[in-house]
Design an enzyme around this catalytic site. Structure first.
Site, PDB file in Angstrom:
ATOM      1  N   LYS A  13       0.835  -1.214   0.000  1.00  0.00           N
ATOM      2  CA  LYS A  13       0.000   0.000   0.000  1.00  0.00           C
ATOM      3  C   LYS A  13       0.869   1.263   0.000  1.00  0.00           C
ATOM      4  O   LYS A  13       0.661   2.173  -0.795  1.00  0.00           O
ATOM      5  CB  LYS A  13      -0.936   0.015   1.226  1.00  0.00           C
ATOM      6  CG  LYS A  13      -1.872  -1.186   1.301  1.00  0.00           C
ATOM      7  CD  LYS A  13      -2.773  -1.134   2.509  1.00  0.00           C
ATOM      8  CE  LYS A  13      -2.052  -1.232   3.839  1.00  0.00           C
ATOM      9  NZ  LYS A  13      -1.347  -2.517   4.064  1.00  0.00           N
ATOM     10  N   ARG A  88      -9.617   0.665   8.909  1.00  0.00           N
ATOM     11  CA  ARG A  88      -9.198  -0.701   9.217  1.00  0.00           C
ATOM     12  C   ARG A  88     -10.305  -1.495   9.884  1.00  0.00           C
ATOM     13  O   ARG A  88     -10.091  -2.645  10.254  1.00  0.00           O
ATOM     14  CB  ARG A  88      -7.973  -0.674  10.131  1.00  0.00           C
ATOM     15  CG  ARG A  88      -6.645  -0.758   9.363  1.00  0.00           C
ATOM     16  CD  ARG A  88      -5.542  -0.532  10.356  1.00  0.00           C
ATOM     17  NE  ARG A  88      -4.332  -1.265  10.089  1.00  0.00           N
ATOM     18  CZ  ARG A  88      -3.249  -0.731   9.551  1.00  0.00           C
ATOM     19  NH1 ARG A  88      -3.243   0.510   9.145  1.00  0.00           N
ATOM     20  NH2 ARG A  88      -2.159  -1.446   9.418  1.00  0.00           N
ATOM     21  N   ARG A 127      11.700  -5.117   4.960  1.00  0.00           N
ATOM     22  CA  ARG A 127      11.285  -3.710   4.780  1.00  0.00           C
ATOM     23  C   ARG A 127      12.161  -2.765   5.590  1.00  0.00           C
ATOM     24  O   ARG A 127      12.542  -3.046   6.713  1.00  0.00           O
ATOM     25  CB  ARG A 127       9.827  -3.554   5.235  1.00  0.00           C
ATOM     26  CG  ARG A 127       9.392  -2.100   5.303  1.00  0.00           C
ATOM     27  CD  ARG A 127       7.905  -1.939   5.240  1.00  0.00           C
ATOM     28  NE  ARG A 127       7.179  -2.583   6.315  1.00  0.00           N
ATOM     29  CZ  ARG A 127       5.851  -2.690   6.343  1.00  0.00           C
ATOM     30  NH1 ARG A 127       5.123  -2.231   5.351  1.00  0.00           N
ATOM     31  NH2 ARG A 127       5.268  -3.279   7.357  1.00  0.00           N
ATOM     32  N   ARG A 160      11.197  -1.270  11.174  1.00  0.00           N
ATOM     33  CA  ARG A 160      10.112  -0.982  12.122  1.00  0.00           C
ATOM     34  C   ARG A 160      10.106  -1.986  13.269  1.00  0.00           C
ATOM     35  O   ARG A 160      10.341  -3.171  13.056  1.00  0.00           O
ATOM     36  CB  ARG A 160       8.763  -1.033  11.392  1.00  0.00           C
ATOM     37  CG  ARG A 160       8.522   0.160  10.518  1.00  0.00           C
ATOM     38  CD  ARG A 160       7.317   0.001   9.618  1.00  0.00           C
ATOM     39  NE  ARG A 160       6.134  -0.563  10.255  1.00  0.00           N
ATOM     40  CZ  ARG A 160       4.962  -0.664   9.644  1.00  0.00           C
ATOM     41  NH1 ARG A 160       4.811  -0.244   8.401  1.00  0.00           N
ATOM     42  NH2 ARG A 160       3.928  -1.188  10.266  1.00  0.00           N
ATOM     43  N   ARG A 171      -0.360  -9.282  13.164  1.00  0.00           N
ATOM     44  CA  ARG A 171      -0.976  -8.220  12.359  1.00  0.00           C
ATOM     45  C   ARG A 171      -1.732  -8.798  11.161  1.00  0.00           C
ATOM     46  O   ARG A 171      -2.777  -8.275  10.779  1.00  0.00           O
ATOM     47  CB  ARG A 171       0.106  -7.213  11.915  1.00  0.00           C
ATOM     48  CG  ARG A 171       0.523  -6.309  13.082  1.00  0.00           C
ATOM     49  CD  ARG A 171       1.886  -5.670  12.883  1.00  0.00           C
ATOM     50  NE  ARG A 171       1.990  -4.972  11.629  1.00  0.00           N
ATOM     51  CZ  ARG A 171       3.111  -4.861  10.917  1.00  0.00           C
ATOM     52  NH1 ARG A 171       4.232  -5.407  11.349  1.00  0.00           N
ATOM     53  NH2 ARG A 171       3.102  -4.213   9.793  1.00  0.00           N
TER      54      ARG A 171
HETATM   55  P1  ADP Z   1       2.174  -1.952   3.205  1.00  0.00           P
HETATM   56  O1  ADP Z   1       2.173  -0.436   3.179  1.00  0.00           O
HETATM   57  O2  ADP Z   1       0.981  -2.530   2.511  1.00  0.00           O
HETATM   58  O3  ADP Z   1       2.376  -2.519   4.581  1.00  0.00           O
HETATM   59  P2  ADP Z   1       4.752  -1.669   1.844  1.00  0.00           P
HETATM   60  O4  ADP Z   1       4.436  -0.763   0.695  1.00  0.00           O
HETATM   61  O5  ADP Z   1       5.463  -1.071   3.006  1.00  0.00           O
HETATM   62  O6  ADP Z   1       3.415  -2.440   2.335  1.00  0.00           O
HETATM   63  O7  ADP Z   1       5.579  -2.899   1.253  1.00  0.00           O
HETATM   64  C1  ADP Z   1       6.089  -3.912   2.107  1.00  0.00           C
HETATM   65  C2  ADP Z   1       7.503  -4.288   1.674  1.00  0.00           C
HETATM   66  O8  ADP Z   1       7.446  -4.963   0.415  1.00  0.00           O
HETATM   67  C3  ADP Z   1       8.424  -3.094   1.469  1.00  0.00           C
HETATM   68  O9  ADP Z   1       9.721  -3.473   1.879  1.00  0.00           O
HETATM   69  C4  ADP Z   1       8.366  -2.843  -0.053  1.00  0.00           C
HETATM   70  O10 ADP Z   1       9.581  -2.280  -0.544  1.00  0.00           O
HETATM   71  C5  ADP Z   1       8.160  -4.236  -0.588  1.00  0.00           C
HETATM   72  N1  ADP Z   1       7.283  -4.267  -1.772  1.00  0.00           N
HETATM   73  C6  ADP Z   1       6.180  -3.511  -2.003  1.00  0.00           C
HETATM   74  N2  ADP Z   1       5.605  -3.833  -3.175  1.00  0.00           N
HETATM   75  C7  ADP Z   1       6.356  -4.837  -3.698  1.00  0.00           C
HETATM   76  C8  ADP Z   1       6.285  -5.629  -4.912  1.00  0.00           C
HETATM   77  N3  ADP Z   1       5.290  -5.426  -5.788  1.00  0.00           N
HETATM   78  N4  ADP Z   1       7.222  -6.577  -5.109  1.00  0.00           N
HETATM   79  C9  ADP Z   1       8.210  -6.780  -4.192  1.00  0.00           C
HETATM   80  N5  ADP Z   1       8.348  -6.080  -3.050  1.00  0.00           N
HETATM   81  C10 ADP Z   1       7.429  -5.126  -2.803  1.00  0.00           C
HETATM   82  P1  AMP Z   2       0.883   0.475   9.046  1.00  0.00           P
HETATM   83  O1  AMP Z   2       1.986   1.453   8.870  1.00  0.00           O
HETATM   84  O2  AMP Z   2      -0.332   0.814   8.209  1.00  0.00           O
HETATM   85  O3  AMP Z   2       1.322  -0.952   8.887  1.00  0.00           O
HETATM   86  O4  AMP Z   2       0.382   0.642  10.556  1.00  0.00           O
HETATM   87  C1  AMP Z   2       1.257   0.370  11.644  1.00  0.00           C
HETATM   88  C2  AMP Z   2       0.461   0.290  12.928  1.00  0.00           C
HETATM   89  O5  AMP Z   2      -0.161   1.557  13.213  1.00  0.00           O
HETATM   90  C3  AMP Z   2      -0.705  -0.724  12.922  1.00  0.00           C
HETATM   91  O6  AMP Z   2      -0.282  -2.038  13.221  1.00  0.00           O
HETATM   92  C4  AMP Z   2      -1.607  -0.144  14.011  1.00  0.00           C
HETATM   93  O7  AMP Z   2      -1.100  -0.419  15.310  1.00  0.00           O
HETATM   94  C5  AMP Z   2      -1.456   1.371  13.786  1.00  0.00           C
HETATM   95  N1  AMP Z   2      -2.462   1.856  12.828  1.00  0.00           N
HETATM   96  C6  AMP Z   2      -2.246   2.347  11.578  1.00  0.00           C
HETATM   97  N2  AMP Z   2      -3.404   2.698  10.993  1.00  0.00           N
HETATM   98  C7  AMP Z   2      -4.385   2.414  11.891  1.00  0.00           C
HETATM   99  C8  AMP Z   2      -5.805   2.518  11.875  1.00  0.00           C
HETATM  100  N3  AMP Z   2      -6.463   2.976  10.795  1.00  0.00           N
HETATM  101  N4  AMP Z   2      -6.484   2.137  12.991  1.00  0.00           N
HETATM  102  C9  AMP Z   2      -5.843   1.697  14.074  1.00  0.00           C
HETATM  103  N5  AMP Z   2      -4.518   1.534  14.151  1.00  0.00           N
HETATM  104  C10 AMP Z   2      -3.787   1.891  13.067  1.00  0.00           C
END
Ligand code: ADP
Ligand code: AMP
Length: 214
Positions: A13, A88, A127, A160, A171
């Site tokens: 995302k 969420r 990541r 993270r 999660r």
């Molecule tokens: P989300 O925001 O949904 O938690 P991220 O955008 O942070 O996911 O992506 C999770 C990890 O996967 C990051 O390290 C990112 O660089 C990697 N990633 C994202 N999209 C792809 C893809 N299409 N192919 C391979 N790796 C990806």
């Molecule tokens: P994310 O960066 O989207 O993976 O979010 C990291 C963490 O932030 C999640 O695991 C939750 O603890 C908190 N968080 C992010 N967005 C929300 C939301 N919309 N509602 C509640 N907690 C959230």
């Protein structure tokens, strides 16, 4: 055009949001990024959110919804909005509908990014993020030019604290039990688009833009 990016942790995302804001000239709100920034800077919001995030739980709805409403109040009329990580659960989705109505606006599309669990875990364990800007990298799939440094700003990258394998499983379960109901919620509204998130980041962006008619 107002869009929600929906999908489990690690679906891509944040990665897609970075690309789409440029293509769609949109403003992004990523609730997770805002919480992490506030935790790093030890603000009141950060102090209230920290224990939930550390445990892989959702931050309470009231805190999260207030944050999003605040953001919506500040966005220029007519500007496209891209939501990443919000809503969420159903309570948050209903609050978002209300917040958008107040702007005389609505969500146009929900992009559901689908990725199987084993890939999610591999992505999340590699990541790296920049807490200052929200930029996201992967040590194998999207490495920075210089290890540990954000390409654009030079700020350091971190792993993270909630990206450990154990917390990722919590999660993903939370997503399946609480957030995935939103797929049905938005499908019933007729605004759901489902995208295969296993392709390369650029291919996924192309597929999303095509589905949005761009
Ligand atoms: P989300 O925001 O949904 O938690 P991220 O955008 O942070 O996911 O992506 C999770 C990890 O996967 C990051 O390290 C990112 O660089 C990697 N990633 C994202 N999209 C792809 C893809 N299409 N192919 C391979 N790796 C990806
Ligand atoms: P994310 O960066 O989207 O993976 O979010 C990291 C963490 O932030 C999640 O695991 C939750 O603890 C908190 N968080 C992010 N967005 C929300 C939301 N919309 N509602 C509640 N907690 C959230």
């Amino acid at each position: 055009m107002n869009i929600i990016l929906l999908g489990p942790p690690g679906a891509g995302k944040g990665t897609q949001a970075q690309k789409l804001i440029k293509e769609l000239n949109a403003v992004q709100i990523a609730t997770g990024d805002i919480f992490r920034y506030n935790i790093k800077n030890e603000t009141d919001l950060g102090k209230q959110a920290k224990s939930y995030i550390d445990e892989g739980k959702l931050v309470p709805d009231k805190l999260t919804i207030d944050l999003v409403w605040d953001f919506l109040d500040k966005v220029e009329d007519g500007k496209s909005i891209l939501l990443d990580g919000f809503p969420r659960n159903i309570t948050q989705a209903e609050a978002l509908d209300e917040g958008m109505q107040k702007r005389n606006s609505k969500i146009d599309y929900v992009v559901n990014i689908k990725v199987p669990d084993d890939i999610l875990i591999e992505r999340i364990s590699g990541r790296r993020v920049c807490v200052e800007t929200g930029a996201t990298y992967h040590i194998k799939y999207n490495p920075p030019k210089v290890e540990g440094i954000d390409d654009e700003t030079g700020f350091p990258l971190i792993q993270r604290s909630d990206d450990t394998e154990e917390k990722v499983k919590t999660r993903i379960d939370l997503y399946n039990n609480t957030t995935a109901v939103l797929i049905d919620y938005y499908d019933k509204e007729g605004i759901l688009i489902t995208i295969d998130g296993t392709k390369t980041p650029d291919e996924v962006t192309k597929d999303i833009l095509k589905a949005l008619g761009k």
